[in-house]
Design an enzyme around this catalytic site. Structure first.
Site, short mmCIF file in Angstrom:
data_model
loop_
_atom_site.label_atom_id
_atom_site.label_comp_id
_atom_site.label_asym_id
_atom_site.label_seq_id
_atom_site.Cartn_x
_atom_site.Cartn_y
_atom_site.Cartn_z
N LEU A 193 -29.43 29.19 16.29
CA LEU A 193 -28.37 28.98 17.27
C LEU A 193 -28.75 29.60 18.61
O LEU A 193 -29.27 30.71 18.67
CB LEU A 193 -27.06 29.60 16.76
N GLY A 233 -30.31 33.67 7.68
CA GLY A 233 -30.29 34.86 8.53
C GLY A 233 -28.98 34.90 9.29
O GLY A 233 -28.08 34.08 9.05
N GLY A 234 -28.86 35.83 10.23
CA GLY A 234 -27.62 35.95 10.98
C GLY A 234 -27.17 34.65 11.61
O GLY A 234 -26.05 34.19 11.39
N ASP A 235 -28.04 34.06 12.44
CA ASP A 235 -27.70 32.79 13.10
C ASP A 235 -28.80 31.76 12.87
O ASP A 235 -29.00 30.88 13.69
CB ASP A 235 -27.44 33.01 14.59
N GLU A 236 -29.50 31.89 11.75
CA GLU A 236 -30.59 30.97 11.43
C GLU A 236 -30.26 30.22 10.16
O GLU A 236 -29.82 30.80 9.17
CB GLU A 236 -31.91 31.72 11.28
#
Length: 331
Positions: A193, A233-236
């Site tokens: 993102l 992942g956090g924003d992956e």
């Protein structure tokens, strides 16, 4: 003589009382454990059930039983498997154990564990008998644990562990992942993102989490076109495609993801704009174990190219190309 008869009757009465008490204890224990006993005469397929089996199938206790009607409670695939292993057990004069899903007479779904043994007379099978136990709670707990282990609680997508199992064909414990073969990967798409860190920094993590939930809902649209859609992942995020997916189709889907993430996300009355960069790597031999690093190289190139773009790994470490063929160096 009369005294001896009275003594024998007293012994018989005592034994009958002990037997009745034993049956009562057995019935209570069976009900508590949700285990019932069943028998089937092979000559005419007549059935005998204890009360717990009636309860499991949600039939009135003591009602007439018909094996054909009972089999209708099993889904077709399960029914076929049950008949197959039952026939094998009868042929071998042995037994079996099977966990099976049923739909009760009232339409409720349950899981039962069936154990069976074949009884023979003069070497010929005459009846099959065993126990049926309601294991719905056990199966529900196992499914909950699997969901916790393999799916992201925030977005509902697969998690990193599940993604790694899919691309490698081997779960973290070293056993083959369910329904996954090591040669079943055609391409890996990584999605990162854009500007999401700004959302967390400026608006807080609660708003950020709401954005991730919406991203998860949008990416879930790819489930029918892929083997796995995961938050890794956090924003992956990552999407795994099977070998049947054409390169052009994967590229179109990558471009569609970019467009989809360009749409504003409405959170608490705010219109939040993020975006996404996409990197894709295609497998040359059907194996997925090296594709993550290749897709990450392409993703890095997409972000370096200005974000909101799709880049494809071209087969050399450190380089990626745009779908149009323009090279991008990792620098």
């Amino acid at each position: 003589m009369e005294a001896r008869i009275d003594e024998q009757q007293a012994v018989i009465a005592r034994l009958e009382a002990e037997l009745a008490h034993s049956r009562k204890v057995f019935d209570r224990a069976s009900e508590a454990a949700q285990i019932g006993v069943w028998e089937c005469e092979l000559a005419d397929s007549s059935l005998r059930w204890t009360d717990v089996v009636y309860d499991i199938f949600e039939l009135p206790r003591g009602s007439a039983l018909d094996r054909g009607r009972t089999l209708e409670c099993y889904p077709q695939a399960t029914r076929e498997a049950l008949e197959r292993i039952r026939s094998k057990a009868i042929e071998d004069r042995s037994g079996f154990c099977l966990d099976a899903e049923i739909v009760t007479m009232r339409g409720n779904r349950r899981w039962i564990r069936i154990t069976a043994s074949v009884e023979c007379v003069d070497g010929e099978p005459v009846r099959i008998f065993g126990m049926k136990q309601d294991i719905t709670a056990e199966k529900t707990a196992a499914l909950r644990l699997r969901t916790m282990a393999e799916f992201d609680s925030l977005t509902g997508l697969a998690n990193r562990s599940r993604f790694q199992a899919v691309i490698g064909g081997v779960a973290a414990e070293g056993v083959e992942a369910e329904g996954v073969a090591a040669s079943a990967v055609g391409a890996v798409m990584l999605i990162d993102l854009d500007r999401f860190k700004d959302v967390n920094d400026d608006l807080g993590h609660i708003v950020g989490d709401d954005c991730l939930k919406e991203v998860g809902r949008r990416l879930a649209l790819l489930r029918s076109r892929s083997d796995c859609v995961a938050r890794i992942g956090g924003d992956e995020f990552a999407v795994v495609f099977g070998p049947q997916t054409a390169h052009a189709a994967a590229l179109r889907l990558g471009a569609a993801v970019v467009r989809l993430m360009e749409r504003p996300i409405l959170v608490a009355g705010r219109r939040i704009h993020i975006g996404a960069s996409v990197g894709i790597a295609f497998s040359q031999d059907g194996r997925g174990d090296a594709l993550y690093g290749h897709a990450d190289t392409a993703l890095y190139a997409a972000k370096a190219a200005g974000r909101g773009t799709v880049r494809v790994f071209d087969g050399k470490v450190g380089d990626a190309v745009s779908p149009s063929g323009k090279g991008e160096s990792r620098g």
